[in-house]
Design a protein around this motif. Structure first.
Motif, mmCIF file in Angstrom:
data_model
loop_
_atom_site.group_PDB
_atom_site.id
_atom_site.type_symbol
_atom_site.label_atom_id
_atom_site.label_comp_id
_atom_site.label_asym_id
_atom_site.label_seq_id
_atom_site.Cartn_x
_atom_site.Cartn_y
_atom_site.Cartn_z
ATOM 1 N N ALA A 268 7.498 0.061 -1.487
ATOM 2 C CA ALA A 268 8.176 -0.405 -2.614
ATOM 3 C C ALA A 268 8.268 -1.621 -2.944
ATOM 4 O O ALA A 268 8.283 -2.234 -4.192
ATOM 5 C CB ALA A 268 9.602 0.280 -2.581
ATOM 6 N N GLY A 269 8.364 -2.543 -1.989
ATOM 7 C CA GLY A 269 8.385 -4.057 -2.086
ATOM 8 C C GLY A 269 7.153 -4.678 -2.463
ATOM 9 O O GLY A 269 7.190 -5.809 -2.648
ATOM 10 N N ILE A 270 6.124 -4.055 -2.111
ATOM 11 C CA ILE A 270 4.899 -4.809 -2.793
ATOM 12 C C ILE A 270 4.270 -4.060 -4.208
ATOM 13 O O ILE A 270 3.277 -4.616 -4.729
ATOM 14 C CB ILE A 270 3.634 -4.596 -1.635
ATOM 15 C CG1 ILE A 270 3.339 -3.112 -1.450
ATOM 16 C CG2 ILE A 270 3.896 -5.276 -0.487
ATOM 17 C CD1 ILE A 270 2.297 -2.986 -0.464
ATOM 18 N N MET A 271 5.226 -3.121 -4.647
ATOM 19 C CA MET A 271 4.575 -2.546 -5.793
ATOM 20 C C MET A 271 4.810 -3.236 -7.312
ATOM 21 O O MET A 271 5.709 -4.083 -7.034
ATOM 22 C CB MET A 271 5.083 -1.024 -6.060
ATOM 23 C CG MET A 271 4.398 -0.191 -5.440
ATOM 24 S SD MET A 271 5.374 1.569 -5.482
ATOM 25 C CE MET A 271 4.872 1.744 -7.501
ATOM 26 N N ALA A 272 3.993 -3.226 -8.076
ATOM 27 C CA ALA A 272 3.984 -4.020 -9.541
ATOM 28 C C ALA A 272 5.198 -3.368 -10.164
ATOM 29 O O ALA A 272 5.576 -2.239 -10.224
ATOM 30 C CB ALA A 272 2.934 -3.745 -10.118
ATOM 31 N N ASP A 273 6.071 -4.111 -11.157
ATOM 32 C CA ASP A 273 6.735 -3.628 -12.127
ATOM 33 C C ASP A 273 6.271 -2.350 -12.754
ATOM 34 O O ASP A 273 5.008 -2.514 -13.315
ATOM 35 C CB ASP A 273 7.245 -4.799 -13.061
ATOM 36 C CG ASP A 273 8.122 -5.588 -12.353
ATOM 37 O OD1 ASP A 273 8.480 -5.314 -11.075
ATOM 38 O OD2 ASP A 273 8.445 -6.826 -12.755
ATOM 39 N N ASP A 274 7.006 -1.360 -13.315
ATOM 40 C CA ASP A 274 6.315 -0.413 -13.885
ATOM 41 C C ASP A 274 5.445 0.481 -13.088
ATOM 42 O O ASP A 274 4.946 1.546 -13.574
ATOM 43 C CB ASP A 274 5.776 -0.982 -15.374
ATOM 44 C CG ASP A 274 6.303 0.318 -16.069
ATOM 45 O OD1 ASP A 274 7.147 0.923 -16.081
ATOM 46 O OD2 ASP A 274 5.492 0.471 -17.282
ATOM 47 N N GLY A 275 5.217 0.265 -11.988
ATOM 48 C CA GLY A 275 4.253 0.965 -11.031
ATOM 49 C C GLY A 275 4.692 2.290 -10.517
ATOM 50 O O GLY A 275 6.129 2.636 -10.888
ATOM 51 N N VAL A 276 3.970 3.276 -10.278
ATOM 52 C CA VAL A 276 4.359 4.743 -10.149
ATOM 53 C C VAL A 276 3.964 4.813 -8.534
ATOM 54 O O VAL A 276 2.823 4.849 -8.102
ATOM 55 C CB VAL A 276 3.992 5.394 -11.247
ATOM 56 C CG1 VAL A 276 4.471 7.017 -10.828
ATOM 57 C CG2 VAL A 276 4.451 5.341 -12.321
ATOM 58 N N MET A 277 4.811 5.597 -8.144
ATOM 59 C CA MET A 277 4.673 6.011 -6.528
ATOM 60 C C MET A 277 4.882 7.462 -6.467
ATOM 61 O O MET A 277 5.964 7.986 -6.948
ATOM 62 C CB MET A 277 5.536 5.260 -5.516
ATOM 63 C CG MET A 277 5.495 5.820 -4.111
ATOM 64 S SD MET A 277 6.534 5.301 -2.735
ATOM 65 C CE MET A 277 7.465 4.002 -3.479
ATOM 66 N N VAL A 278 4.065 8.284 -5.896
ATOM 67 C CA VAL A 278 4.118 9.475 -5.424
ATOM 68 C C VAL A 278 4.182 9.531 -4.082
ATOM 69 O O VAL A 278 3.645 9.086 -3.241
ATOM 70 C CB VAL A 278 2.981 10.410 -5.919
ATOM 71 C CG1 VAL A 278 3.225 12.028 -5.377
ATOM 72 C CG2 VAL A 278 2.955 10.725 -7.294
ATOM 73 N N TYR A 279 5.546 10.211 -3.549
ATOM 74 C CA TYR A 279 6.036 10.232 -2.055
ATOM 75 C C TYR A 279 5.698 11.827 -1.747
ATOM 76 O O TYR A 279 6.187 12.374 -2.660
ATOM 77 C CB TYR A 279 7.332 9.793 -1.668
ATOM 78 C CG TYR A 279 7.893 10.011 -0.551
ATOM 79 C CD1 TYR A 279 7.288 9.374 0.673
ATOM 80 C CD2 TYR A 279 8.473 11.207 -0.369
ATOM 81 C CE1 TYR A 279 7.913 9.780 1.991
ATOM 82 C CE2 TYR A 279 9.061 11.499 0.998
ATOM 83 C CZ TYR A 279 8.728 10.608 2.071
ATOM 84 O OH TYR A 279 9.281 11.142 3.393
ATOM 85 N N CYS A 280 4.865 11.810 -0.558
ATOM 86 C CA CYS A 280 5.058 13.382 -0.171
ATOM 87 C C CYS A 280 5.007 13.474 1.285
ATOM 88 O O CYS A 280 4.529 12.543 1.941
ATOM 89 C CB CYS A 280 3.879 14.168 -0.912
ATOM 90 S SG CYS A 280 2.278 13.493 -0.620
ATOM 91 N N VAL A 281 5.388 14.635 1.822
ATOM 92 C CA VAL A 281 5.260 15.090 3.079
ATOM 93 C C VAL A 281 5.056 16.670 3.070
ATOM 94 O O VAL A 281 5.432 17.339 2.337
ATOM 95 C CB VAL A 281 6.612 14.853 3.924
ATOM 96 C CG1 VAL A 281 6.658 13.320 4.295
ATOM 97 C CG2 VAL A 281 7.851 15.271 3.264
ATOM 98 N N CYS A 282 4.281 16.899 4.257
ATOM 99 C CA CYS A 282 3.937 18.354 4.578
ATOM 100 C C CYS A 282 5.185 18.917 5.523
ATOM 101 O O CYS A 282 4.498 19.400 6.692
ATOM 102 C CB CYS A 282 2.514 18.626 4.729
ATOM 103 S SG CYS A 282 2.017 17.927 6.457
ATOM 104 N N SER A 283 6.356 18.720 5.049
ATOM 105 C CA SER A 283 7.329 19.246 6.110
ATOM 106 C C SER A 283 8.405 19.716 5.418
ATOM 107 O O SER A 283 8.643 19.721 4.266
ATOM 108 C CB SER A 283 8.022 17.847 6.541
ATOM 109 O OG SER A 283 9.068 18.223 7.176
ATOM 110 N N LEU A 284 8.935 20.876 6.104
ATOM 111 C CA LEU A 284 10.075 21.675 5.437
ATOM 112 C C LEU A 284 11.221 21.153 5.843
ATOM 113 O O LEU A 284 12.537 21.709 5.587
ATOM 114 C CB LEU A 284 10.007 23.075 5.937
ATOM 115 C CG LEU A 284 8.701 23.835 5.036
ATOM 116 C CD1 LEU A 284 8.451 25.205 5.990
ATOM 117 C CD2 LEU A 284 9.165 24.163 3.826
#
Ligand SMILES: C[S@@+](CC[C@H](N)C(=O)[O-])C[C@H]1O[C@@H](n2cnc3c(N)ncnc32)[C@H](O)[C@@H]1O
Length: 433
Positions: free
Chosen positions: A350-366
């Motif tokens: 989050a700290g290095i992303m550009a303004d208006d940048g999009v992140m998809v966060y995922c985990v294969c965890s329940l």
């Protein structure tokens, strides 16, 4: 098969390495191979015994506790393995009963330690009783499939999802999983499904229910496909177009998808060994990605990224049906430690992303700590990020996996009548300018 004892002995060695020496199933097979070279059908048969035993171990131990009120003496570690392997064959495999019982009795009779050899009558009696009572035992499991799971996971999932969903999930987890394929060219879905006798899933994968050697499949050598659970193929579909950084990329299924979408991809992972598999797959598929071996927490790209996939290291409890060792090797402490690492990774990215940048966060965890709770805490820590809700049209056929916040929570029980799905959690955020 040559000697019927050899693959069974090998299967017990695999179980021993997983359950008593804390090794993964793949690592256990490698270790067992050092003592007994084993190839072809024998090796596959041994692996099936070990896999079925691990997948159903909760129930196997439940039966043993019922049949042997005093339990198996601690010093009889080998007898314990013989009993578990024998029950796996009798209850969950298409093996003649006499072969399962006789081979187990011969194995215990030849055990190294006297105490184990002394368990020969017990092994014989327990396995014969299991043959006699098989129908009622399997009916018991059918009524309560959660009994097969590691207790700590069944307890957690009952709390998170309720008793009925736990049962539905367990039913899928203890069955043989299908083989899902992602395609380099999505337009080939119908043609490849037809050629491979598979089915087209609405999210773009081809599903095969008859398991086969993937390297022998039509289209494999030409790099037209790779193995990837249908749920694992969702995150890369949810990242808006543009050059992307895949922050925890190896072994690389999602990087391949991103590259196949025509993007420039930086695939970063701290494991050079795991990235080697991505390199092989890039060569096979003719796709391209820039590979970086680094700890994501210490890496900053030259330009602030606008599109980021963070498939964070996790407890992987959502893949239990494919990796039945996971639940017996991990514990709630691992979930806690991994949740901590995930929040550090989220904050760094989050700290290095550009303004208006999009992140998809995922985990294969329940585990909610790695999914819903993690994301709630992130959005509280980072008011400069907002959730970019995922919409039903982005997830064809999977409306039930969308939660009220617009995050995705797939469960093994989704698409159960078609073979289920791995458990995943996916959220998408935008950095507010
Ligand atoms: C869930 S797996 C990624 C699977 C991959 N995205 C795919 O689709 O094939 C998590 C990965 O995170 C990597 N990893 C763990 N900690 C890391 C860190 N601090 N920096 C970079 N990679 C890390 C592990 O080596 C592992 O390959």
């Amino acid at each position: 098969m040559t000697d019927s004892l050899a693959p069974r002995r090998f299967a017990l060695a695999i179980l021993d390495h997983v359950l008593n020496r804390h090794q993964t199933l793949d690592g256990a097979v490698d270790q067992a191979l050092k003592t007994w070279p084993m190839i072809g059908l024998d090796r596959s048969f041994a692996r099936v015994i070990a896999t079925k035993a691990l997948r159903n171990l909760g129930f196997i131990d439940h039966v043993l506790a019922d049949f042997l009120t005093q339990g198996v003496p601690d010093k009889c570690r080998y007898a314990d393995l013989v009993l578990r392997g024998g029950l796996a064959q009798i209850l969950f495999m298409d093996v003649p009963d006499h072969a399962a019982v006789d081979s187990s009795v011969r194995l215990i009779a030849g055990a190294k330690h006297r105490a184990d050899r002394g368990m020969k009558p017990v092994v014989n009696a327990v396995l014969r009783r299991a043959v006699r009572e098989r129908d009622s035992l399997l009916a018991q499991l059918d009524a309560n499939p959660g009994l097969a799971l590691p207790r700590w996971l069944a307890d957690r999932w009952q709390k998170a999802y309720g008793a009925e969903t736990l049962s539905d999930m367990a039913r899928v987890i203890i069955a043989d999983p299908p083989l899902d394929l992602s395609l380099r060219d999505p337009h080939e879905q119908e043609a490849l499904a037809k050629a491979l006798k598979g089915v087209c899933l609405p999210t773009g994968s081809v599903r095969l229910t008859k398991l086969s050697d993937v390297t022998a499949l039509e289209g494999f050598d030409e790099g037209r496909l790779w193995v990837q659970d249908a749920a694992a193929s969702l995150p890369a579909r949810l990242l808006p177009e543009g050059d992307a950084i895949d922050f925890c990329a190896a072994p690389g299924g999602k990087s391949l998808q991103l590259a196949a979408q025509g993007r420039h991809v930086i695939a970063l992972d701290r494991s050079a060994r795991r990235l080697a598999r991505l390199r092989e797959n890039l060569i096979r598929t003719g796709l391209d990605a820039e590979i970086v071996v680094s700890d994501a927490l210490n890496w900053t790209p030259k330009q602030a990224p606008k599109r980021v996939l963070l498939d964070a290291p996790c407890s992987a409890t959502g893949t239990l049906r494919r990796h039945p060792d996971t639940g017996w090797l991990k514990s709630p402490v691992d979930v806690e430690k991994l949740a901590d690492l995930q929040s550090k990774l989220l904050d760094h990215v989050a700290g290095i992303m550009a303004d208006d940048g999009v992140m998809v966060y995922c985990v294969c965890s329940l585990e909610p700590e790695e999914g819903e709770d993690q994301v709630r805490a992130f959005l509280q820590r980072r008011p400069d990020f907002e959730r970019m809700a995922i919409t039903p049209d982005e997830l064809p056929g999977l409306d039930m996996a969308l939660n009220k916040d617009g995050d995705v929570r797939t469960l093994p029980s989704h698409w159960a009548d078609q073979g289920g799905l791995d458990g995943f959690f996916i959220a998408r955020f935008r950095k507010i300018a």
